[in-house]
Write a protein that holds these residues in place. Structure first.
Motif, PDB file in Angstrom:
ATOM      1  N   GLY A  54       0.819  -1.204   0.000  1.00  0.00           N
ATOM      2  CA  GLY A  54       0.000   0.000   0.000  1.00  0.00           C
ATOM      3  C   GLY A  54       0.854   1.255   0.000  1.00  0.00           C
ATOM      4  O   GLY A  54       0.551   2.240  -0.686  1.00  0.00           O
ATOM      5  N   GLN A 122      -4.382  -8.543   2.320  1.00  0.00           N
ATOM      6  CA  GLN A 122      -5.423  -7.641   1.833  1.00  0.00           C
ATOM      7  C   GLN A 122      -5.784  -6.594   2.880  1.00  0.00           C
ATOM      8  O   GLN A 122      -5.938  -5.406   2.564  1.00  0.00           O
ATOM      9  CB  GLN A 122      -6.676  -8.431   1.450  1.00  0.00           C
ATOM     10  CG  GLN A 122      -6.567  -9.209   0.153  1.00  0.00           C
ATOM     11  CD  GLN A 122      -7.859  -9.932  -0.173  1.00  0.00           C
ATOM     12  OE1 GLN A 122      -8.410 -10.656   0.658  1.00  0.00           O
ATOM     13  NE2 GLN A 122      -8.351  -9.740  -1.386  1.00  0.00           N
ATOM     14  N   ARG A 123      -5.915  -7.053   4.113  1.00  0.00           N
ATOM     15  CA  ARG A 123      -6.281  -6.134   5.194  1.00  0.00           C
ATOM     16  C   ARG A 123      -5.212  -5.060   5.387  1.00  0.00           C
ATOM     17  O   ARG A 123      -5.515  -3.881   5.574  1.00  0.00           O
ATOM     18  CB  ARG A 123      -6.482  -6.922   6.490  1.00  0.00           C
ATOM     19  CG  ARG A 123      -6.906  -6.079   7.685  1.00  0.00           C
ATOM     20  CD  ARG A 123      -8.191  -5.341   7.420  1.00  0.00           C
ATOM     21  NE  ARG A 123      -8.631  -4.626   8.605  1.00  0.00           N
ATOM     22  CZ  ARG A 123      -9.475  -3.610   8.587  1.00  0.00           C
ATOM     23  NH1 ARG A 123      -9.983  -3.187   7.445  1.00  0.00           N
ATOM     24  NH2 ARG A 123      -9.819  -3.012   9.711  1.00  0.00           N
ATOM     25  N   TYR A 125      -3.147  -3.945   3.126  1.00  0.00           N
ATOM     26  CA  TYR A 125      -3.210  -3.038   1.975  1.00  0.00           C
ATOM     27  C   TYR A 125      -4.353  -2.040   2.136  1.00  0.00           C
ATOM     28  O   TYR A 125      -4.185  -0.843   1.891  1.00  0.00           O
ATOM     29  CB  TYR A 125      -3.403  -3.846   0.695  1.00  0.00           C
ATOM     30  CG  TYR A 125      -3.324  -3.019  -0.569  1.00  0.00           C
ATOM     31  CD1 TYR A 125      -2.093  -2.651  -1.101  1.00  0.00           C
ATOM     32  CD2 TYR A 125      -4.475  -2.614  -1.238  1.00  0.00           C
ATOM     33  CE1 TYR A 125      -2.003  -1.900  -2.263  1.00  0.00           C
ATOM     34  CE2 TYR A 125      -4.407  -1.861  -2.397  1.00  0.00           C
ATOM     35  CZ  TYR A 125      -3.165  -1.508  -2.903  1.00  0.00           C
ATOM     36  OH  TYR A 125      -3.092  -0.753  -4.053  1.00  0.00           O
ATOM     37  N   ILE A 126      -5.502  -2.532   2.579  1.00  0.00           N
ATOM     38  CA  ILE A 126      -6.678  -1.663   2.763  1.00  0.00           C
ATOM     39  C   ILE A 126      -6.417  -0.628   3.860  1.00  0.00           C
ATOM     40  O   ILE A 126      -6.772   0.550   3.720  1.00  0.00           O
ATOM     41  CB  ILE A 126      -7.924  -2.508   3.096  1.00  0.00           C
ATOM     42  CG1 ILE A 126      -8.330  -3.334   1.872  1.00  0.00           C
ATOM     43  CG2 ILE A 126      -9.081  -1.620   3.549  1.00  0.00           C
ATOM     44  CD1 ILE A 126      -9.414  -4.352   2.158  1.00  0.00           C
ATOM     45  N   THR A 130      -6.553   3.331   2.828  1.00  0.00           N
ATOM     46  CA  THR A 130      -7.687   4.118   3.327  1.00  0.00           C
ATOM     47  C   THR A 130      -7.277   5.095   4.432  1.00  0.00           C
ATOM     48  O   THR A 130      -8.133   5.714   5.059  1.00  0.00           O
ATOM     49  CB  THR A 130      -8.802   3.188   3.874  1.00  0.00           C
ATOM     50  OG1 THR A 130      -8.249   2.318   4.873  1.00  0.00           O
ATOM     51  CG2 THR A 130      -9.406   2.356   2.764  1.00  0.00           C
TER      52      THR A 130
END
Length: 213
Positions: A54, A122-123, A125-126, A130
């Motif tokens: 991210g 995934q978590r 990266y989110i 965000t």
């Protein structure tokens, strides 16, 4: 590469700003620490890789965005540097405020139950993508390394270098904080670390505000 010595100080300053920024635990670092402690080291490392990816995405978006703006409006660099300098001074204020506070870090397991390794990636990266502060921080970091008329390889070096540093540092967090003792050690050094961060951000902010190029 044309005259690397001309741009190297700015590139190294951008690296330094990035390293010191991730030395201060935000939502991403606390998520990595909490996952390593509450779940296991492997899950923390998966989350760390998601956060690092991210961070790489934000760096790419910032470099391409600023390069596009500067290609059209060369005078925009002045406004970008003013914004970046003011944001770094704000970070300095937050760091000094944190150094004066007795509040310790709070690392907790992520809500939503346990996940697969890819789920933690995934978590992570989110969480990073965000985080609105990430965009502001990257504008400040990139603006430290960019000068007027800087070639594309300067932005590429900042992006690739910070990506490598991001992977290394976030994985170190995951490994080191897989034991509770590291949180206690970090907690004891937290005020000193925040004080050093505050001094660096203040100097970097003033450098941007007084820079002519």
């Amino acid at each position: 590469m044309q005259d690397i010595s001309l741009y190297l100080p700015g590139i190294l300053l951008a690296y330094s700003a990035f390293l010191l920024a991730i030395a201060s635990p935000g939502p991403n670092i606390l998520a990595v620490i909490g996952t390593s402690m509450s779940v296991n080291r492997a899950s923390g490392m998966s989350l760390a890789m998601g956060v690092a990816t991210g961070s790489f995405t934000w760096a790419l978006l910032t470099v391409f965005g600023l390069s596009a703006v500067l290609a059209t409006y060369a005078s925009a660099l002045l406004f970008i540097k003013i914004f970046g300098g003011l944001y770094l001074l704000w970070l300095a204020y937050k760091s000094f405020k944190s150094a004066a506070s007795s509040h310790d870090i709070e690392a907790k397991e992520l809500a939503g139950g346990r996940r697969t390794p890819f789920g933690y990636f995934q978590r992570g990266y989110i969480i990073q993508m965000t985080n609105p502060k990430a965009a502001l921080a990257w504008i400040a970091i990139i603006s430290l390394g960019l000068q007027e008329g800087a070639p594309l390889w300067v932005g590429a070096m900042i992006v690739l270098g910070t990506f490598a540093l991001s992977i290394i540092i976030h994985l170190l967090y995951a490994v080191a904080f897989s034991t509770p003792i590291m949180v206690r050690v970090y907690g004891k050094a937290r005020r000193v670390i925040q004080g050093v961060l505050g001094a660096f951000f203040a100097l970097a902010g003033l450098r941007l505000l007084t820079s002519r190029s």
